[in-house]
Design a protein around this motif. Structure first.
Motif, short mmCIF file in Angstrom:
data_model
loop_
_atom_site.label_atom_id
_atom_site.label_comp_id
_atom_site.label_asym_id
_atom_site.label_seq_id
_atom_site.Cartn_x
_atom_site.Cartn_y
_atom_site.Cartn_z
N GLY A 86 0.79 -1.22 0.00
CA GLY A 86 0.00 0.00 0.00
C GLY A 86 0.82 1.27 0.00
O GLY A 86 0.28 2.35 0.20
N GLN A 87 2.13 1.15 -0.23
CA GLN A 87 3.00 2.32 -0.27
C GLN A 87 3.63 2.45 -1.66
O GLN A 87 3.71 1.47 -2.41
CB GLN A 87 4.11 2.19 0.78
CG GLN A 87 3.57 2.18 2.20
CD GLN A 87 4.69 2.10 3.21
OE1 GLN A 87 5.61 1.30 3.08
NE2 GLN A 87 4.61 2.94 4.23
N PHE A 88 4.07 3.67 -1.97
CA PHE A 88 4.64 3.95 -3.28
C PHE A 88 5.96 4.70 -3.14
O PHE A 88 6.09 5.57 -2.28
CB PHE A 88 3.68 4.79 -4.13
CG PHE A 88 2.32 4.16 -4.30
CD1 PHE A 88 2.15 3.06 -5.12
CD2 PHE A 88 1.22 4.67 -3.63
CE1 PHE A 88 0.91 2.47 -5.27
CE2 PHE A 88 -0.03 4.10 -3.79
CZ PHE A 88 -0.18 2.99 -4.61
N LEU A 89 6.90 4.39 -4.03
CA LEU A 89 8.18 5.09 -4.06
C LEU A 89 8.25 6.07 -5.21
O LEU A 89 8.59 7.23 -5.03
CB LEU A 89 9.34 4.07 -4.17
CG LEU A 89 9.56 3.19 -2.94
CD1 LEU A 89 10.59 2.10 -3.26
CD2 LEU A 89 10.02 4.03 -1.76
N ASP A 90 7.94 5.61 -6.40
CA ASP A 90 8.11 6.43 -7.60
C ASP A 90 7.00 6.08 -8.60
O ASP A 90 7.22 5.35 -9.57
CB ASP A 90 9.49 6.19 -8.20
CG ASP A 90 9.87 7.19 -9.27
OD1 ASP A 90 9.11 8.17 -9.47
OD2 ASP A 90 10.92 7.00 -9.91
N MET A 91 5.82 6.60 -8.37
CA MET A 91 4.65 6.28 -9.18
C MET A 91 4.83 6.78 -10.61
O MET A 91 5.30 7.89 -10.82
CB MET A 91 3.41 6.93 -8.57
CG MET A 91 3.15 6.52 -7.13
SD MET A 91 1.95 7.60 -6.32
CE MET A 91 0.43 6.94 -6.95
N HIS A 92 4.44 5.94 -11.59
CA HIS A 92 4.64 6.33 -12.99
C HIS A 92 3.40 6.20 -13.86
O HIS A 92 3.37 6.74 -14.96
CB HIS A 92 5.78 5.52 -13.61
CG HIS A 92 7.10 6.17 -13.41
ND1 HIS A 92 7.69 6.97 -14.34
CD2 HIS A 92 7.93 6.15 -12.36
CE1 HIS A 92 8.84 7.42 -13.88
NE2 HIS A 92 9.01 6.94 -12.68
N GLY A 93 2.41 5.46 -13.45
CA GLY A 93 1.23 5.31 -14.29
C GLY A 93 0.09 4.70 -13.51
O GLY A 93 0.29 4.04 -12.49
N ILE A 94 -1.11 4.94 -13.98
CA ILE A 94 -2.31 4.42 -13.32
C ILE A 94 -3.30 3.99 -14.39
O ILE A 94 -3.37 4.58 -15.47
CB ILE A 94 -2.92 5.48 -12.37
CG1 ILE A 94 -3.94 4.85 -11.45
CG2 ILE A 94 -3.47 6.65 -13.13
CD1 ILE A 94 -4.31 5.74 -10.28
#
Length: 110
Positions: A86-94
Motif C-alpha cells: 500500500g506504499q509507493f516510491l516512484d509512481m509512474h502510471g495508473i
C-alpha cells in the motif's frame, strides 16, 4: 482520460490541479490546488476514469491515489511513501480495469 460524457480530463502537474475540457476544447473547470488534504494535489501525473464514472488520480508527490465520484466528490485516498504494501516510491502510471480495480505502476518496485 475521457468521461462517459466525452469530457477530457488532463493532469496539470506543474500547477497541481486537473483541467477538464469539452470535446471541442472548451475549458470546463479546474479541480484541485497544491496541498495534501482531500482534493488537493502535489504533482498529479496521471488520471483515469473508472467504469462507474469515478475519476482516479495519481497524486505523485503525495505518494497516493485519490478517487472522486463522477460529480467530483472525494471518495477515498490510499497510499503513503515507502516500499511496503500500500506504499509507493516512484509512481509512474495508473489504470483501471473493467471491474474497477485500480492498477498503479511504481518504477522503483519492479
Amino acid at each position: 482520460a475521457f468521461t462517459a460524457e466525452g469530457d477530457l480530463i488532463v493532469a496539470d502537474l506543474g500547477n497541481d490541479r486537473l483541467l477538464v475540457f469539452k470535446e471541442d476544447g472548451t475549458f470546463v473547470r479546474s479541480v484541485g490546488e497544491r496541498g495534501s488534504r482531500e482534493g488537493e494535489f502535489a504533482n498529479p501525473t496521471d488520471v483515469c476514469v473508472g467504469p462507474d464514472g469515478s475519476v482516479i488520480v495519481m497524486d505523485c508527490d503525495n505518494h497516493r491515489v485519490q478517487v472522486f465520484d463522477s460529480e467530483w466528490r472525494f471518495v477515498r485516498a490510499f497510499g503513503t511513501y515507502g516500499d511496503g504494501d500500500g506504499q509507493f516510491l516512484d509512481m509512474h502510471g495508473i489504470a483501471v480495469g473493467p471491474a474497477g480495480e485500480i492498477l498503479v505502476s511504481d518504477y522503483d518496485r519492479v
